[in-house]
Design a protein around this motif. Structure first.
Motif, mmCIF file in Angstrom:
data_model
loop_
_atom_site.group_PDB
_atom_site.id
_atom_site.type_symbol
_atom_site.label_atom_id
_atom_site.label_comp_id
_atom_site.label_asym_id
_atom_site.label_seq_id
_atom_site.Cartn_x
_atom_site.Cartn_y
_atom_site.Cartn_z
ATOM 1 N N ASN A 145 0.805 -1.226 0.000
ATOM 2 C CA ASN A 145 0.000 0.000 0.000
ATOM 3 C C ASN A 145 0.835 1.271 0.000
ATOM 4 O O ASN A 145 0.475 2.263 -0.633
ATOM 5 C CB ASN A 145 -0.956 0.007 1.187
ATOM 6 C CG ASN A 145 -2.085 -0.986 0.985
ATOM 7 O OD1 ASN A 145 -2.365 -1.364 -0.162
ATOM 8 N ND2 ASN A 145 -2.719 -1.415 2.051
ATOM 9 N N ASN A 146 1.962 1.206 0.723
ATOM 10 C CA ASN A 146 2.823 2.385 0.741
ATOM 11 C C ASN A 146 3.379 2.739 -0.632
ATOM 12 O O ASN A 146 3.205 3.862 -1.092
ATOM 13 C CB ASN A 146 3.933 2.231 1.776
ATOM 14 C CG ASN A 146 3.498 2.739 3.150
ATOM 15 O OD1 ASN A 146 2.666 3.647 3.231
ATOM 16 N ND2 ASN A 146 4.010 2.145 4.200
ATOM 17 N N LEU A 161 2.117 1.832 -3.404
ATOM 18 C CA LEU A 161 0.990 2.200 -4.264
ATOM 19 C C LEU A 161 0.544 3.640 -4.019
ATOM 20 O O LEU A 161 0.213 4.387 -4.953
ATOM 21 C CB LEU A 161 -0.201 1.245 -4.029
ATOM 22 C CG LEU A 161 -0.071 -0.147 -4.645
ATOM 23 C CD1 LEU A 161 -1.318 -0.989 -4.348
ATOM 24 C CD2 LEU A 161 0.142 -0.051 -6.158
ATOM 25 N N GLU A 162 0.545 4.025 -2.738
ATOM 26 C CA GLU A 162 0.208 5.410 -2.401
ATOM 27 C C GLU A 162 1.177 6.379 -3.094
ATOM 28 O O GLU A 162 0.777 7.384 -3.694
ATOM 29 C CB GLU A 162 0.257 5.600 -0.881
ATOM 30 C CG GLU A 162 0.028 7.032 -0.392
ATOM 31 C CD GLU A 162 -1.357 7.579 -0.728
ATOM 32 O OE1 GLU A 162 -2.300 6.776 -0.827
ATOM 33 O OE2 GLU A 162 -1.491 8.803 -0.908
ATOM 34 N N ALA A 163 2.459 5.952 -2.999
ATOM 35 C CA ALA A 163 3.486 6.798 -3.623
ATOM 36 C C ALA A 163 3.254 6.893 -5.127
ATOM 37 O O ALA A 163 3.275 7.990 -5.705
ATOM 38 C CB ALA A 163 4.870 6.217 -3.317
ATOM 39 N N THR A 191 0.484 6.403 -6.848
ATOM 40 C CA THR A 191 -0.743 7.184 -7.100
ATOM 41 C C THR A 191 -0.441 8.689 -7.085
ATOM 42 O O THR A 191 -0.827 9.450 -7.989
ATOM 43 C CB THR A 191 -1.798 6.860 -6.031
ATOM 44 O OG1 THR A 191 -1.923 5.451 -5.913
ATOM 45 C CG2 THR A 191 -3.144 7.459 -6.390
ATOM 46 N N ASN A 192 0.265 9.082 -6.006
ATOM 47 C CA ASN A 192 0.617 10.506 -5.882
ATOM 48 C C ASN A 192 1.492 10.973 -7.038
ATOM 49 O O ASN A 192 1.288 12.056 -7.602
ATOM 50 C CB ASN A 192 1.331 10.769 -4.555
ATOM 51 C CG ASN A 192 0.386 10.607 -3.359
ATOM 52 O OD1 ASN A 192 -0.834 10.464 -3.557
ATOM 53 N ND2 ASN A 192 0.931 10.652 -2.173
ATOM 54 N N LEU A 193 2.478 10.114 -7.388
ATOM 55 C CA LEU A 193 3.431 10.502 -8.442
ATOM 56 C C LEU A 193 2.709 10.642 -9.786
ATOM 57 O O LEU A 193 2.953 11.595 -10.536
ATOM 58 C CB LEU A 193 4.555 9.460 -8.554
ATOM 59 C CG LEU A 193 5.568 9.494 -7.393
ATOM 60 C CD1 LEU A 193 6.397 8.225 -7.347
ATOM 61 C CD2 LEU A 193 6.465 10.742 -7.497
ATOM 62 N N PHE A 213 -0.461 11.342 -10.177
ATOM 63 C CA PHE A 213 -1.291 12.551 -10.072
ATOM 64 C C PHE A 213 -0.462 13.798 -10.401
ATOM 65 O O PHE A 213 -0.870 14.664 -11.187
ATOM 66 C CB PHE A 213 -1.865 12.643 -8.654
ATOM 67 C CG PHE A 213 -2.669 13.884 -8.406
ATOM 68 C CD1 PHE A 213 -4.032 13.929 -8.731
ATOM 69 C CD2 PHE A 213 -2.079 15.064 -7.889
ATOM 70 C CE1 PHE A 213 -4.779 15.079 -8.523
ATOM 71 C CE2 PHE A 213 -2.834 16.209 -7.683
ATOM 72 C CZ PHE A 213 -4.191 16.222 -7.989
ATOM 73 N N LEU A 214 0.743 13.793 -9.807
ATOM 74 C CA LEU A 214 1.608 14.966 -10.019
ATOM 75 C C LEU A 214 2.111 15.028 -11.454
ATOM 76 O O LEU A 214 2.190 16.100 -12.060
ATOM 77 C CB LEU A 214 2.793 14.931 -9.051
ATOM 78 C CG LEU A 214 2.417 15.177 -7.574
ATOM 79 C CD1 LEU A 214 3.613 14.915 -6.665
ATOM 80 C CD2 LEU A 214 1.878 16.595 -7.368
ATOM 81 N N ARG A 234 -0.607 16.328 -13.387
ATOM 82 C CA ARG A 234 -0.831 17.747 -13.094
ATOM 83 C C ARG A 234 0.218 18.620 -13.791
ATOM 84 O O ARG A 234 -0.078 19.659 -14.362
ATOM 85 C CB ARG A 234 -0.766 17.958 -11.581
ATOM 86 C CG ARG A 234 -1.212 19.362 -11.138
ATOM 87 C CD ARG A 234 -0.887 19.614 -9.680
ATOM 88 N NE ARG A 234 0.540 19.766 -9.468
ATOM 89 C CZ ARG A 234 1.117 19.923 -8.263
ATOM 90 N NH1 ARG A 234 0.375 19.879 -7.163
ATOM 91 N NH2 ARG A 234 2.420 20.053 -8.143
ATOM 92 N N ASP A 235 1.459 18.098 -13.751
ATOM 93 C CA ASP A 235 2.545 18.915 -14.292
ATOM 94 C C ASP A 235 2.955 18.407 -15.668
ATOM 95 O O ASP A 235 4.143 18.371 -16.021
ATOM 96 C CB ASP A 235 3.766 18.871 -13.350
ATOM 97 C CG ASP A 235 3.389 19.274 -11.941
ATOM 98 O OD1 ASP A 235 2.488 20.134 -11.786
ATOM 99 O OD2 ASP A 235 3.955 18.695 -10.975
ATOM 100 N N ARG A 289 9.000 12.132 -11.991
ATOM 101 C CA ARG A 289 7.893 11.479 -11.277
ATOM 102 C C ARG A 289 7.733 10.018 -11.743
ATOM 103 O O ARG A 289 7.574 9.113 -10.919
ATOM 104 C CB ARG A 289 6.550 12.182 -11.555
ATOM 105 C CG ARG A 289 6.511 13.674 -11.245
ATOM 106 C CD ARG A 289 6.401 13.923 -9.752
ATOM 107 N NE ARG A 289 6.059 15.334 -9.498
ATOM 108 C CZ ARG A 289 6.641 16.121 -8.602
ATOM 109 N NH1 ARG A 289 7.648 15.644 -7.861
ATOM 110 N NH2 ARG A 289 6.246 17.346 -8.422
ATOM 111 N N GLN A 317 10.396 7.761 -10.415
ATOM 112 C CA GLN A 317 10.118 7.432 -9.005
ATOM 113 C C GLN A 317 9.007 6.378 -8.907
ATOM 114 O O GLN A 317 9.097 5.430 -8.127
ATOM 115 C CB GLN A 317 9.702 8.708 -8.260
ATOM 116 C CG GLN A 317 10.889 9.525 -7.782
ATOM 117 C CD GLN A 317 10.435 10.717 -6.939
ATOM 118 O OE1 GLN A 317 9.594 11.516 -7.398
ATOM 119 N NE2 GLN A 317 10.974 10.823 -5.757
ATOM 120 N N GLU A 344 9.020 2.616 -7.206
ATOM 121 C CA GLU A 344 8.027 2.151 -6.217
ATOM 122 C C GLU A 344 7.365 0.864 -6.695
ATOM 123 O O GLU A 344 7.141 -0.062 -5.900
ATOM 124 C CB GLU A 344 6.969 3.233 -5.985
ATOM 125 C CG GLU A 344 7.484 4.472 -5.256
ATOM 126 C CD GLU A 344 8.001 4.182 -3.846
ATOM 127 O OE1 GLU A 344 7.327 3.425 -3.103
ATOM 128 O OE2 GLU A 344 9.094 4.678 -3.479
#
Lengths: 123, 752
Positions: free
Chosen positions: B513-514, B516-518, B520-522, B524-525, B528-529, B539, B542, B546
């Motif tokens: 999960n950790n 995966l969280e990372a 997901t965030n990456l 998203f970013l 976004r960017d 991103r 990274q 993960e």
């Protein structure tokens, strides 16, 4: 709005700060419970998002301490594993109720969760 | 006149030969002075002689005094009358005096002894009066008072009286005639008394069998005959004495036998009174002779109904065999007895019982103990079985019937191997051998066969049965059905398995999960960017890293179970060499000295990939334990299993001089997710290692000593040469744990 993100995983902590900053939050990151308490006293955040299982002080202990000097601060426990359920049960038995979010969560959902003002019952 | 008397002489039997019609010639002359004694056998003989003696005296005009029994007086008068004499005239004239012997005797006897002065006065006066009646005449006298005294058992008084008579004879010059029935002297030892009596007389007249003989020749013959008879009597007396002595001895022996017999005996009369009891009986009950004999037998019985029944049966002259009863001891306790009895009946009359009383108290108590034990054995849930040293069943309780399904009668006398499964038949000789060595087997878990053919798990405790001298005569076996227990254990193990899967899932969740969280965030970013290419690339890189983490964890946990490659024969020394190559750089950079000891024939049939994973894991652990260098000893050798029937295989030993494993960690090293390497460890390495080894039917053990300078860890792995059937659930093997003073061997928990 001031947010402190507490996580021992630097990638998670850093990306969350980046996301929240992009949403207009004033976000900071720390890697452990002690640092979180230290910085909470300094910057008086509105929201704290903290991992539960961390080396040293765990997220619940950290939240319990901060709650004492920042009763209005919204504290969200952000957990990736079932083991944290046991810790939450224990905290509940001690009279502490915290919001919980499960990892992984989509950033858009997290933002939505943060947006409405916290629904707290004032006695 | 005299001749007419002769026909009346009664002689019998032997005397016929010498009897004669000629009158005896040896009667004392009534005219002389003297003291004659006549012994006689038959009254008529005495009366014949007496009649002649008195008749002659009276006929000659002399006076006669007769002191005799009434019978003799009457008979004498009758004789005289028959001879044509009329004694009444003499009586009237005081010339013939008849006195009663007993009455006369009573006049001078004082305390059983003849008083001299009274006697002298009484009889002396009588003599004087008679002798001077009318004119002076001669007097004859007949006296029976001495015979009377003799017959009264007072021979000394009798002899004394004879002496007093002698004094009178000397004083008054008359002839005294006295007589004794010869049977007065029939006792042995009377010969001396006869001599003393004779000594008091001037004439001795033998009894008629001699006296009546006619001539010298006949008398000599009679003497010879009597001598022979006397001799025969002496012999007979001796024989009789001997016989009597023998009889007394025999009687004494019998009395001793009864008195000192170890079995209690007594006699009881028809009314139940104890007439006699021997020592054993008195000792058994603790009474003295007087406290027992003379009392009623029922006083000593605890159950009145029982003794009444016994007495009734004996009253009907029944014979009792082994009648059980309880008797009361003087001290109040009771004894269990077994009574054997019958009745001595004489002429139809109940004389007494003959009771034998056997004390069976100890026997009874032992019987009770036995019965109690038997009841315990019988109602036990466990199977309690005895068998001889050849394994033949000798007893089989209800528990055994329930557990194994065989009824006692179906299996007693047969071999215990009936309940041993075919593949475990080897156990029985081993068990019997152990028993013969006087060893016990405790809680030995094995499998037995029921009558229905079902296999059941049992726990056996087997111990030797010994006789009083300690010799082993059999085997006692307690079998407990642990099938249920085993099933529960199995269920528990399954639960544990599920729990460990749960724990695995929880840990996997954390590990996955950790990242995966990372990710997901990456992502998203990155989205976004999206316009900032370099940022997006950073991103995504990274995110890749993960995802690698996730992949790694998935491979380590789940991949192991998905391994499908088939087993092949692999030289484990070569595999180890290959793994070592992967770590060559790390080993040399830390300055670790590798010592290799590879033996020959180190091939085994294994799943190569998995074994490589095991060896890599163990070597990596060793290297991690020696950050500042040390020695890594690797040994691969052909070996045999220590706990599985000497199964051939290969043993790999990986030993380091590293920091060792702390005792408190030792228990957990094979648990999933237990790690001492916070940052780098997954905590799955040894858990998987053990699973792989078990899957191969091998075994693993660890020996470790924590410490900076002298610590170290040794892992020893055994893999069977032939491998095992990997499709089936493998039976993992555990080697017996060995513990030494400062060493800790830990044997992983195994699952069956």
């Amino acid at each position: 709005m001031r947010v402190i993100v507490v996580d021992d995983e630097p990638v998670i902590a850093d990306t969350l700060v980046d996301i929240l900053t992009g949403e207009g939050y004033e976000a900071f990151t720390v890697a452990n419970g002690h640092a979180a308490i230290h910085w909470a006293r300094m910057i008086l955040p509105d929201i704290i998002i903290t991992d539960v299982i961390m080396p040293g002080m765990n997220g619940i202990e950290t939240a319990t301490v901060i709650k004492q000097f920042l009763p209005d601060c919204r504290i969200i426990l952000f957990s990736g594993q079932a083991a944290s359920i046991d810790l939450l049960e224990k905290a509940r038995a001690d009279g502490h109720e915290f919001e919980v979010l499960a990892k992984p969560i989509r950033p858009s959902e997290l933002v939505l969760t943060l947006r409405p003002p916290p629904q707290r019952a004032y006695a | 006149m005299i001749g007419s008397l002769e026909g009346e002489v009664q002689v019998s039997n032997t005397r016929d030969r010498v009897a004669s019609s000629v009158p005896p010639t040896n009667w004392p002359d009534s005219s002389s002075t003297g003291h004659s004694v006549q012994f006689y056998e038959d009254d008529s003989f005495l009366l014949d002689g007496l009649g002649r003696f008195i008749g002659a005296a009276l006929g000659a005009g002399d006076a006669a005094i007769v002191i005799a029994t009434k019978a003799h007086r009457d008979a004498l008068v009758q004789r005289l009358k028959e001879c044509g004499m009329d004694p009444s005239l003499g009586l009237m004239l005081g010339r013939f005096i008849l006195l009663d012997a007993a009455e006369t005797l009573s006049k001078f006897m004082v305390d059983g002894w003849p008083d001299e002065s009274r006697f002298t006065q009484l009889i002396g006066d009588l003599l004087t009066a008679t002798a001077t009646q009318g004119k002076k005449r001669r007097v004859v006298a007949f006296g029976e008072m001495v015979a009377l005294l003799w017959q009264q058992g007072n021979p000394e008084a009798s002899i004394r009286l004879e002496q007093l008579w002698n004094d009178l004879v000397r004083m008054h010059s008359f002839h005294l005639y006295c007589a004794y029935p010869i049977n007065c002297f029939s006792q042995e030892g009377d010969d001396e008394l006869v001599q003393r009596v004779c000594a008091e007389h001037s004439h001795v007249l033998p009894a008629e069998s001699y006296t009546s003989l006619v001539n010298e020749e006949e008398r000599l013959r009679a003497v010879a005959f009597l001598q022979q008879k006397a001799q025969a009597l002496v012999t007979e007396i001796q024989d009789r004495k001997k016989a009597q002595s023998d009889l007394r001895l025999r009687e004494a022996e019998l009395v001793d036998f009864l008195e000192n017999a170890v079995i209690g005996m007594h006699w009881v009369s028809a009314d139940g009174t104890i007439l006699w009891a021997n020592r054993a009986e008195l000792d058994m009950l603790g009474y003295s002779r007087d406290e027992y004999i003379g009392h009623h037998i029922s006083e000593f019985h605890a159950d009145k109904a029982v003794i009444e029944d016994i007495l009734q049966r004996l009253g009907r002259h029944e014979e009792l065999h082994g009648y059980e009863s309880r008797m009361l001891r003087k001290d109040g306790s009771t004894r269990y007895v077994r009574i054997h009895s019958n009745v001595l009946v004489h002429n139809g009359r109940f004389v007494h019982t003959r009771c034998f009383t056997v004390d069976i108290t100890e026997h009874k108590q032992a019987e009770e103990v036995r019965a109690r034990l038997a009841a315990i054995v019988q109602c036990s849930d466990d199977a309690i079985v005895s068998k001889d040293l050849n394994g033949i069943v000798t007893s089989w309780n209800a528990g055994a019937e329930r557990i194994f399904g065989y009824k006692s009668e179906e299996i007693v006398g047969k071999s215990i191997t009936m309940i041993i499964p075919p593949e475990l038949q080897d156990q029985e000789p081993l068990i019997l051998a152990k028993i013969r060595r006087n060893e016990r087997i405790e809680h030995f878990e094995t499998v037995r066969l029921t009558k229905a053919g079902q296999r059941i798990d049992v726990s056996l405790t087997v111990s030797p049965v010994k006789d009083e001298r300690g010799a082993i005569i059999g085997v006692a076996k307690i079998a407990r059905d642990i099938s249920e227990h085993k099933k529960m254990e199995q269920a528990l193990r399954t639960t544990e398995k599920l729990a460990s899967v749960g724990r695995l899932a929880a840990s996997v969740a954390h590990e996955i999960n950790n990242p995966l969280e990372a990710v997901t965030n990456l992502l998203f970013l990155a989205k976004r960017d999206i316009s900032d290419r370099s940022k997006v690339e950073q991103r995504l890189d990274q995110a890749n890293q993960e995802l690698d983490r996730v992949t790694h964890i998935a491979t380590q946990t789940l991949g192991f179970y998905r391994e499908t490659s088939s087993a092949s024969t692999v030289d484990l020394a070569k595999t180890l060499e290959g793994v070592l190559g992967l770590y060559a750089r790390k080993i040399s950079s830390r300055g670790i000295n590798v010592i290799k000891e590879y033996g020959r024939k180190t091939e085994a049939k294994v799943l190569a990939g998995e074994i490589r994973q095991v060896l890599a894991n163990l070597i990596a652990n060793s290297i991690d334990a020696m950050p500042n260098g040390g020695s890594l000893r690797l040994r691969v050798s052909n070996s045999r299993s220590r706990n599985n029937g000497n199964q051939p295989g290969v043993r790999v030993i990986i030993a380091d001089t590293g920091s060792g494993i702390r005792p408190e960690s030792m228990k957990k090293i094979f648990e999933p997710f237990f790690t001492t390497k916070k940052d780098t460890g997954t905590g799955l390495g040894l858990w998987i290692t053990r699973a792989i080894i078990e899957k191969h039917g091998g075994s693993i053990r660890v020996h470790s000593k924590p410490g900076i300078s002298q610590g170290g860890t040794v892992f020893s792995i055994f893999l069977p040469e032939a491998g095992c059937d990997f499709d089936k659930t493998a039976t993992p093997q555990t080697e017996p744990a060995e513990r030494q003073d400062n060493q800790l061997w830990l044997v992983p928990k195994t699952e069956k």
